[in-house]
Motif scaffolding. Structure first.
Motif, mmCIF file in Angstrom:
data_model
loop_
_atom_site.group_PDB
_atom_site.id
_atom_site.type_symbol
_atom_site.label_atom_id
_atom_site.label_comp_id
_atom_site.label_asym_id
_atom_site.label_seq_id
_atom_site.Cartn_x
_atom_site.Cartn_y
_atom_site.Cartn_z
ATOM 1 N N THR A 151 0.755 -1.373 -0.155
ATOM 2 C CA THR A 151 0.106 0.057 -0.010
ATOM 3 C C THR A 151 0.787 1.247 -0.051
ATOM 4 O O THR A 151 2.205 1.062 0.259
ATOM 5 N N GLU A 165 -5.546 3.404 5.024
ATOM 6 C CA GLU A 165 -6.216 2.854 3.724
ATOM 7 C C GLU A 165 -7.088 1.957 4.376
ATOM 8 O O GLU A 165 -7.151 0.806 4.027
ATOM 9 N N THR A 180 -2.961 9.947 0.740
ATOM 10 C CA THR A 180 -3.322 9.819 -0.547
ATOM 11 C C THR A 180 -4.881 10.076 -1.016
ATOM 12 O O THR A 180 -5.660 10.334 -0.091
ATOM 13 N N HIS A 215 -8.337 9.049 -2.522
ATOM 14 C CA HIS A 215 -9.384 7.873 -2.222
ATOM 15 C C HIS A 215 -10.640 8.282 -3.367
ATOM 16 O O HIS A 215 -10.880 9.453 -3.607
ATOM 17 N N CYS A 244 -13.043 1.239 -2.281
ATOM 18 C CA CYS A 244 -12.285 2.373 -2.734
ATOM 19 C C CYS A 244 -11.855 2.071 -4.118
ATOM 20 O O CYS A 244 -11.155 0.937 -4.466
ATOM 21 N N HIS A 255 -7.852 1.935 -4.015
ATOM 22 C CA HIS A 255 -7.198 0.886 -3.271
ATOM 23 C C HIS A 255 -8.166 -0.262 -3.170
ATOM 24 O O HIS A 255 -9.105 -0.182 -2.407
ATOM 25 N N THR A 256 -7.790 -1.321 -3.928
ATOM 26 C CA THR A 256 -8.624 -2.413 -4.130
ATOM 27 C C THR A 256 -8.745 -3.236 -2.650
ATOM 28 O O THR A 256 -9.638 -4.090 -2.539
ATOM 29 N N HIS A 257 -7.914 -3.011 -1.815
ATOM 30 C CA HIS A 257 -7.854 -3.861 -0.650
ATOM 31 C C HIS A 257 -8.838 -3.070 0.345
ATOM 32 O O HIS A 257 -9.008 -3.811 1.520
#
Length: 222
Positions: free
Chosen positions: A45, A89, A112, A114, A150, A153-155
């Motif tokens: 990340t 995140e 970052t 989102h 998100c 951020h796919t996690h």
């Protein structure tokens, strides 16, 4: 004469709808989950590249709720304004239960960008990319289970459960819950958990009584 009688009848019905009702009861208990290790995403990340790693994802929270509740005439569903933050995140809280008409704020407190969104059939939305310090909002106007992600951020993932009544509770990290103000009567209690399913329970709540109702999730989803 007939018109006056009709108006008197309407006034009587309205007064009855707002008359004090039987003392409500409450539910309490625990949702038991098999031991599940915290989830760590293997992909790097932005925080990891900066020398830190996100906290493990806590998937232990469940939502306990009444399957159906009859509503009295002119009774309004309470609404409010709540927050689902974006920190390290992750969405915080990961599970949010609200009533129809509630506005959810999605502040970005990460370094970052989102992009909060959902493809849920009943409450689809896309907030677009926005930076640290900005907050965008969603008005949830339809009951249903809304998976949140998100797009950058796919996690990152979370859940918003939207109800047409206020009779629900989110468990704490030990699985315990309390649901106050439950109307007297016999109800079907359901449990939602992203880890699996628990059998429904039928309970009878007497006026002013506290009823214990425990659940055990039987199927684990990895």
């Amino acid at each position: 004469m007939l018109r006056a009688s009709g108006l008197a009848l309407i006034a009587l019905l309205v007064s009855l709808s707002w008359a004090p009702q039987t003392t409500p009861g409450s539910l309490r208990g625990r949702v038991v989950l098999p031991e599940v290790p915290p989830s760590h995403d293997a992909r790097p990340t932005v925080n990891a590249l900066a020398g830190s790693t996100p906290d493990p994802v806590d998937r232990r929270h469940a939502v306990v709720y009444l399957d159906a509740v009859p509503r009295r005439a002119f009774e309004a569903v309470p609404t409010r304004r709540v927050r689902m933050d974006q920190v390290r995140e992750q969405f915080v809280p990961r599970v949010l239960a609200i009533t129809v008409g509630t506005v959810v704020e999605f502040p970005n407190n990460d370094v970052t960008f989102h992009n909060v969104m959902s493809l849920a059939r009943s409450n689809a939305f896309d907030l677009g990319r926005y930076p640290r310090g900005q907050t965008r909002t969603v008005h949830f106007d339809t009951p249903g289970i809304v998976p949140i992600v998100c797009d950058i951020h796919t996690h990152m993932s979370a859940w918003v459960l939207v109800f047409s009544h206020p009779f629900f509770a989110v468990t704490d990290t030990a699985g315990r819950y309390t649901m106050a103000g439950v109307p007297p009567g016999t109800h079907t209690i359901k449990v939602w958990s992203e880890l699996g399913q628990a059998p429904d329970r039928r309970v009878t709540v007497s006026p002013g009584a506290v009823v214990d109702a425990d659940f055990r999730v039987e199927r684990i989803v990895r």
